[in-house]
Design an enzyme around this catalytic site. Structure first.
Site, PDB file in Angstrom:
ATOM      1  N   ARG A 132      88.218  91.163 124.423  1.00 32.99           N
ATOM      2  CA  ARG A 132      86.838  91.580 124.697  1.00 32.99           C
ATOM      3  C   ARG A 132      86.025  90.372 125.137  1.00 32.99           C
ATOM      4  O   ARG A 132      86.175  89.293 124.585  1.00 32.99           O
ATOM      5  CB  ARG A 132      86.218  92.142 123.411  1.00 32.99           C
ATOM      6  CG  ARG A 132      86.571  93.578 123.166  1.00 32.99           C
ATOM      7  CD  ARG A 132      86.193  94.019 121.780  1.00 32.99           C
ATOM      8  NE  ARG A 132      84.897  93.552 121.295  1.00 32.99           N
ATOM      9  CZ  ARG A 132      84.401  93.855 120.093  1.00 32.99           C
ATOM     10  NH1 ARG A 132      85.082  94.637 119.288  1.00 32.99           N
ATOM     11  NH2 ARG A 132      83.241  93.395 119.705  1.00 32.99           N
ATOM     12  N   ARG A 146      77.448  85.624 117.727  1.00 35.51           N
ATOM     13  CA  ARG A 146      77.499  86.861 116.925  1.00 35.51           C
ATOM     14  C   ARG A 146      77.428  86.549 115.432  1.00 35.51           C
ATOM     15  O   ARG A 146      76.842  87.306 114.665  1.00 35.51           O
ATOM     16  CB  ARG A 146      78.758  87.665 117.264  1.00 35.51           C
ATOM     17  CG  ARG A 146      78.617  88.365 118.613  1.00 35.51           C
ATOM     18  CD  ARG A 146      79.949  88.832 119.151  1.00 35.51           C
ATOM     19  NE  ARG A 146      80.547  89.872 118.356  1.00 35.51           N
ATOM     20  CZ  ARG A 146      81.843  90.173 118.384  1.00 35.51           C
ATOM     21  NH1 ARG A 146      82.670  89.505 119.151  1.00 35.51           N
ATOM     22  NH2 ARG A 146      82.301  91.155 117.632  1.00 35.51           N
TER      23      ARG A 146
END
Ligand code: AMP
Length: 229
Positions: A160, A171
């Site tokens: 991803r 993140r």
């Protein structure tokens, strides 16, 4: 059972949610998967979400809530669900609680998997997903039989975009700023079960099931006590 899985990226929420969903016969609802479906099918909502996702930022609440609302209204989610990746902010948790309350139901438990940052980075950098069926692998911990080929459907495995290192660090920061306050929120409302997320998936699964057995054994809490979920 209506459950929420909490924890940093790659804490194993998806793996555990899938195992639990199978066992409890309720759907596994992953907000990241719903969003990625929207991006893949180029829906208006998916196109709006994409730029946030690519940078590792949170997608605005109203977009995510719209997707979750639609999903939780489907017949298979009426008897329960395992939410994975949602809620990610206290505002989302409050919105979820209101919607459940309107249906006369409430969350049963929020399970938080605790994993240190360096373990998160190690897990994410080797993570590979099948483009076709969504099955997940890890180049070191759970490699496919043939490099970059899915064992289940022969689909191509890919990394991803938001699993690349720079985005992963972002993140983790977003998680600490926005999502960590959620565990305090669920702690205050008496719904939180925190557990070590390091270990074999079957061991962690056993830890979760024993907490859920205890939950089921306890008399139901008054609706008001769960209302803040
Ligand atoms: P995940 O697959 O759960 O790691 O989610 C991938 C990306 O989708 C995140 O980095 C966010 O950009 C977005 N996302 C997923 N769930 C949410 C949520 N509940 N609220 C906001 N953004 C989300």
């Amino acid at each position: 059972m209506r459950l929420v899985m909490l924890g940093p990226p790659a804490a194993g929420k998806g793996t555990q949610a899938r195992l639990l969903a199978e066992r409890l016969k309720v759907p596994h609802v992953a907000s990241g998967d719903l969003l990625r479906d929207g991006v893949r099918h180029r829906t208006p909502l998916g196109m709006q979400a994409k730029s946030y996702m690519d940078r590792g930022n949170l997608v605005p609440d109203e977009l995510v809530l719209q997707l979750i609302d639609e999903r939780l209204q489907k017949p298979d989610a009426q008897a329960g669900f395992i939410l994975d990746g949602f809620p990610r902010t206290v505002a989302q948790a409050e919105a979820l609680a209101k919607r459940l309350q309107a249906r006369g139901v409430a969350l049963d438990k929020a399970i938080e998997l605790m994993v240190p940052d360096e373990e998160v980075v190690k897990r994410i950098s080797g993570r590979r997903t099948c483009r076709n069926c969504g099955a997940m692998y890890h180049t070191i911990f759970d490699p496919p039989r043939n490099v970059n080929v899915c064992n289940a459907c022969n689909g191509e495995l890919y990394q991803r975009e938001d699993d690349e290192e720079g985005t992963v660090l972002m993140r983790i920061e977003v998680y600490k700023a926005n999502t960590r306050p959620l565990s305090e929120h669920y702690e205050r409302t008496g719904l939180l079960a925190r557990m070590d997320g390091v270990g074999r998936p079957d061991e962690i699964s056993r830890r979760i099931l024993s907490v859920l057995d205890d939950t089921r054994a306890q008399p139901a809490a008054p609706a008001r006590a769960k209302g803040g979920a």
